[in-house]
Design a protein around this motif. Structure first.
Motif, short mmCIF file in Angstrom:
data_model
loop_
_atom_site.label_atom_id
_atom_site.label_comp_id
_atom_site.label_asym_id
_atom_site.label_seq_id
_atom_site.Cartn_x
_atom_site.Cartn_y
_atom_site.Cartn_z
N MET A 21 -6.53 31.48 90.40
CA MET A 21 -6.17 30.17 90.97
C MET A 21 -4.69 30.06 91.31
O MET A 21 -4.31 29.32 92.22
CB MET A 21 -6.59 29.04 90.03
CG MET A 21 -8.08 28.73 90.05
SD MET A 21 -8.74 28.35 91.71
CE MET A 21 -8.08 26.69 91.96
N MET A 32 -3.45 30.11 94.85
CA MET A 32 -3.44 28.91 95.70
C MET A 32 -2.05 28.25 95.73
O MET A 32 -1.82 27.34 96.52
CB MET A 32 -4.48 27.90 95.22
CG MET A 32 -5.93 28.36 95.32
SD MET A 32 -6.51 28.55 97.04
CE MET A 32 -6.30 30.30 97.32
N ASP A 33 -1.16 28.70 94.85
CA ASP A 33 0.16 28.05 94.77
C ASP A 33 1.28 28.87 95.41
O ASP A 33 2.37 28.33 95.62
CB ASP A 33 0.55 27.81 93.29
CG ASP A 33 -0.40 26.84 92.60
OD1 ASP A 33 -0.95 25.96 93.31
OD2 ASP A 33 -0.61 26.96 91.39
N LEU A 63 1.80 30.10 98.35
CA LEU A 63 2.25 29.65 99.66
C LEU A 63 2.19 28.12 99.70
O LEU A 63 1.17 27.54 99.36
CB LEU A 63 1.37 30.22 100.78
CG LEU A 63 1.27 31.75 100.87
CD1 LEU A 63 0.44 32.13 102.09
CD2 LEU A 63 2.64 32.41 100.92
N SER A 64 3.28 27.51 100.10
CA SER A 64 3.28 26.05 100.23
C SER A 64 4.01 25.70 101.52
O SER A 64 4.49 26.58 102.23
CB SER A 64 3.99 25.41 99.04
OG SER A 64 5.40 25.60 99.18
N SER A 106 7.26 27.31 102.00
CA SER A 106 7.36 28.77 102.03
C SER A 106 7.79 29.26 103.41
O SER A 106 7.45 28.66 104.43
CB SER A 106 6.01 29.42 101.70
OG SER A 106 5.54 28.97 100.46
N ARG A 148 -0.48 36.00 101.21
CA ARG A 148 -0.82 35.30 99.97
C ARG A 148 -1.11 36.29 98.85
O ARG A 148 -0.65 36.12 97.71
CB ARG A 148 -2.03 34.39 100.23
CG ARG A 148 -2.43 33.50 99.08
CD ARG A 148 -3.61 32.62 99.46
NE ARG A 148 -3.24 31.56 100.38
CZ ARG A 148 -3.73 31.40 101.60
NH1 ARG A 148 -4.64 32.25 102.06
NH2 ARG A 148 -3.32 30.42 102.37
#
Lengths: 435, 435
Positions: free
Chosen positions: B55, B58-59, B61-62, B65, B304
Motif C-alpha cells: 500500500m 500508493m504514496d 507519487l503525489s 512529485s 511508481r
C-alpha cells in the motif's frame, strides 16, 4: 482563399516579381536559421501545462484508501477481465454508450485496435475465416488520416485504398460502392470527430450512411476511433457527432462497428485507460479471446481515474481547462497563417474547433520541400506524406500541424517560420513552371 | 511415502476394513457439508495481507512529485517504447540480466507471452515463415504445468506434446530428441523456478541442457516464464536457478530464449509491470513489432515501482515480508496432509520452498472425483486435469493446491476437508477394484 487588399497572389506574380520575392524570403529564412532552433512539432503530444492539470490524480489513492470497487471487488488483486463497473460507467458517459457495451482495456487504444486486427488474422471475426487464410485483405483509408492507423494495416500486409476526405467526412459514395462490391475489404479507419489531421467532424448524413453500409464481407468492421470525443477547443462552438452504435442498431447493422476511445489526451498519455464500445455479439467474440490473452487490465488505474473525475461532469470541466491552454495555441497558428499566407493563393488550412491538429494543404508538389526547409531551420514537423497510406500523398501537398506541445512563444516562431517556408517553396515552384 | 507406525495403508486394507473406513469417512464428510463453506482455492491469488504490504506504493507519487526520469523524460507524456531506464535497471536486477536486454511491458507477462505467439503467427520469428502459413505447429508442454500457458497454445491450434516433469525439471532426453528431429516444434513452456504447480526448480544440468538444445526449427524459442524468481518461502533454504540467457550465450545459442517476469505477485496483480529479457536479435525483432502496436506502456506505473522499491534490496526485503505471510499457510497444508494422509499410500505431495502452489498426486483415477467432493462441500479447487494440455491428465491424479489466498483458519479447514475427500475417494476406488 480570397485575396486580401494589400497582397498580390503568388499565382498572379510575374517572373521578376517572384524572383524579387525569393531574394527577400531567402534573407528572412537565413535569419531563422541563425536562431538555431530545435522545436519538435511532429506529434500530437499534450504540453506540460496540460499534464499538470491531472496531477491531482496522483493524490486520490493513498495508503489509507480503500481500493475496493463499489461491488466490493479488491482492485489490487487479479480478475475482472472487462473492467470495473465504475470505470465502465465513466467511460460509457464519455463515449455516449451503454456501460454494458463497454470493455475497459489497458493504457492504449492503439494497442486495442492492433489487437483487433491481429485477432482477425489469427482467429477471424465472429466465426468467419481468419484473415491469414485469405489471399487478400483490403482496407479503406480516408485520407489525410492518422499515420499510426495506416502503419498497422501496412504492417499486416493489408492493401490500403485511399478514400478522399471532405469537411462532411469521407467520400461515402465511394465507400458504399467499394464495400458492397468487394468482399476482401474488411475494414475502414475513421477518426469521426475533430479528425486527425483536419479536425473535421462527420456530418449526421455521413454517420447514418456508415451505419447503413451493406458490406459484401460479413466480417467488415468500421474502426471508429473517437479519439477526440470531448476534446473541444471552444465552450460554445462545438462539433456534434451523432452516436454510431445506436445508428447501427437502428439500421439493423448492430455488429458493424468497433468504437474506440481513451483518456490518453485527457489525463496522462501512456498512463490512461482505453476502452471499446461495441455490440453484444462483438463483445462476446472479443472477450472470448481476451480470456486467453490476459487475466485483466490495471484496475487500480481504472479506480484512480474514477475517483479523480467522479463522473463525466468532472471530466468535462477538466477538458475545459485543457481547452483554455490549447485554444490560444490553435488561434495563434491560424492568425499567423492568415496574416502571412492569406490571399497569396499558395495554401489552405483548417480551423478546427477541437482535436489536436491543423491540416495544411500547399500547392501540389510542395509539402515535402516545405517540411525539409522547416527542418533545416530547426523545426521538426510530421513527415510530409505521413497522412496518407504508404506515406504517399498523391499531390505532395498535405502537412499536419501539431500545435499542442510547444510553448506559445515557440509555437509562434515555428508557425511564422512555417509560413516563410511555404512562401519560399511556393515561389520557387511557381518560378520553375514558368519558362 | 513411508507408512507411519499407527496407520495402515489403504492399499493393504481388506474389503471389510475399507467398507468400515468409508462409513466413518462419510459421516465426517457430512459434517463438513453441514458447515456450508464457500472457499475458493482455485487460483494463485495473493491474500489481502500480502496486498496490504504494497500500500505504501500508493504514496510515493503525489501531486508534488516530479514525474520525470533520471534522464529528464516526463513519464506523464507519450514515448519511451521499451520502458524507462530505472525500471529496466530494477527489473534486470530482479531477473539477473543486463538492463540492455530488458523490455518493460504493461501489467501482464501472460499478455506478453500471448503477443509473442500471436506475432509469430502473423509475422514469424526473426524473418522465418509466419506460423499461420505452416500446416502444423507443435509445442512442448512439461506437465503438470500452468493451465493458462496451455490455454494460449491450444487457442492458437498448436499441437501440444506433454513432457513429464521430475524434481530436476522436464525430461530433457525427450526434449532434446524431439526438438532436434521435428521442425514443426516451435516452442516450450517452462516455469523454471518453483514451478507451477509442483514448486520444482530446474537443476543446473537441466538449464544447461536447455541452453545447448539444437532445435531443427530456427524459430524454436524457449518460453522461460520465471514467474517466481524471488518468491521464496524461507530465508535460508532457497532454490537457486542458474541464469538461462548467460548459459545460452555461452552455448552459442544466444537467441534461443524469451524470458518473462513480472511484479504481479510482488506488488498488485494486474497493476504491476511485466518484463522480458532476451538477446539483442530477439529484441530488435520484437521492438519492430511493438512500434506498430503501441506508443508505449505505463511509465508512471514504472516510476511508481522504482520509487517505491528504490532497488532490488527493497524488493527482496518486501518479499521476505510476503514469505512471512505465506510460509505458515504452506506449512499448515503440508502438516495436515502429513497428519491425515501420511503412510496411507493414497497420495503424494510436494513441499516447495517457494512459489504459489503445492502439487498433489492421488491414486490414478481419483483426482476428478476428489475435486468434485471438495466442491460439493463448498471448497473450489483448480479443476482436475487443468495442469495438463487439453485438460487431460492421463492418470487423472494431479491436483493443484493454491494455499495463498484463504485465511490460515479457512485454509486449515479446507486442507482437512481435502484430505478427507482423498481418503473417501481412494477407499471407494480401492473397493471398486476388489469385486
Amino acid at each position: 482563399m480570397s485575396s486580401k487588399n494589400n497582397v498580390k497572389k503568388y499565382t498572379e506574380m510575374s517572373k521578376d516579381e517572384l524572383k524579387q520575392e525569393l531574394v527577400s524570403l531567402k534573407k528572412e529564412y537565413e535569419r531563422y536559421q541563425a536562431m538555431e532552433m530545435t522545436l519538435d512539432m511532429s506529434r500530437g503530444k499534450p504540453c506540460k501545462e496540460q499534464l499538470d492539470l491531472s496531477m491531482g490524480m496522483m493524490d486520490v489513492l493513498s495508503s489509507d484508501s480503500d481500493l475496493a470497487c463499489e461491488d466490493g471487488t479488491d482492485c489490487r488483486n487479479y480478475g475482472v477481465l472487462t473492467g470495473i463497473d465504475e470505470a465502465k460507467e465513466l467511460l460509457s458517459d464519455m463515449m455516449e454508450n451503454n456501460p454494458d457495451n463497454i470493455i475497459i482495456f489497458g493504457n492504449s487504444s492503439l494497442n486495442v485496435m492492433y489487437d483487433c486486427i491481429s485477432r482477425s488474422f489469427t482467429h477471424g471475426v465472429m466465426g468467419n475465416t481468419p484473415w491469414c487464410k485469405l489471399d487478400k485483405v483490403k482496407w479503406l483509408c480516408p485520407a489525410p488520416g492518422y499515420d499510426r492507423h495506416f502503419a498497422i494495416t501496412e504492417y499486416f500486409g493489408i492493401e490500403m485504398i485511399t478514400v478522399p476526405m471532405s469537411p462532411e467526412g469521407p467520400d461515402m459514395d465511394m465507400i458504399e460502392k467499394l464495400v458492397s462490391e468487394d468482399e476482401s475489404i474488411k475494414g475502414i479507419w475513421c477518426v469521426p470527430k475533430y479528425s486527425n489531421p483536419q479536425g473535421y467532424s462527420y456530418s449526421d448524413v455521413t454517420v447514418r450512411r456508415f451505419a447503413n453500409l451493406k458490406p459484401a464481407a460479413h466480417d467488415f468492421r468500421i474502426y471508429w476511433d473517437n479519439a477526440y470525443g470531448i476534446h473541444h477547443l471552444y465552450d460554445k462552438e462545438q462539433d456534434y457527432l451523432i452516436e454510431i452504435l445506436a445508428e447501427c442498431k437502428k439500421a439493423g447493422n448492430p455488429d458493424l462497428v468497433y468504437k474506440f476511445a481513451s483518456t490518453s489526451k485527457i489525463t496522462f498519455p501512456g498512463s490512461g485507460i482505453a476502452a471499446m464500445a461495441t455490440s453484444p455479439n462483438n463483445m462476446e467474440d472479443i472477450v472470448k479471446q481476451m480470456n486467453f490473452q490476459t487475466i485483466g487490465h490495471d484496475k487500480v488505474n481504472q479506480l484512480r481515474h474514477v475517483r479523480y473525475f467522479k463522473d463525466i461532469h468532472g471530466m468535462v470541466e477538466h477538458m475545459k481547462k485543457q481547452a483554455d491552454i490549447l485554444r490560444p495555441k490553435f488561434e495563434a497558428v491560424e492568425n499567423i497563417f492568415e496574416e502571412n499566407l492569406g490571399g497569396l493563393g499558395i495554401g489552405q488550412w483548417t480551423n478546427p474547433k477541437g482535436g489536436y491538429f491543423i491540416s495544411f494543404d500547399s500547392l501540389p508538389g510542395c509539402a515535402k520541400s516545405i517540411v525539409a526547409y522547416c527542418k533545416k531551420a530547426g523545426v521538426k514537423l510530421t513527415g510530409a506524406g505521413s497522412t496518407y497510406p504508404y506515406h504517399k500523398d498523391p499531390t505532395d501537398s498535405n502537412i499536419r500541424i501539431a500545435p499542442t506541445y510547444p510553448s506559445l512563444a515557440d509555437l509562434k516562431t515555428a508557425a511564422t517560420l512555417f509560413t516563410l517556408c511555404v512562401k519560399y517553396v511556393s515561389a520557387e515552384k511557381l518560378l520553375s513552371t514558368m519558362n
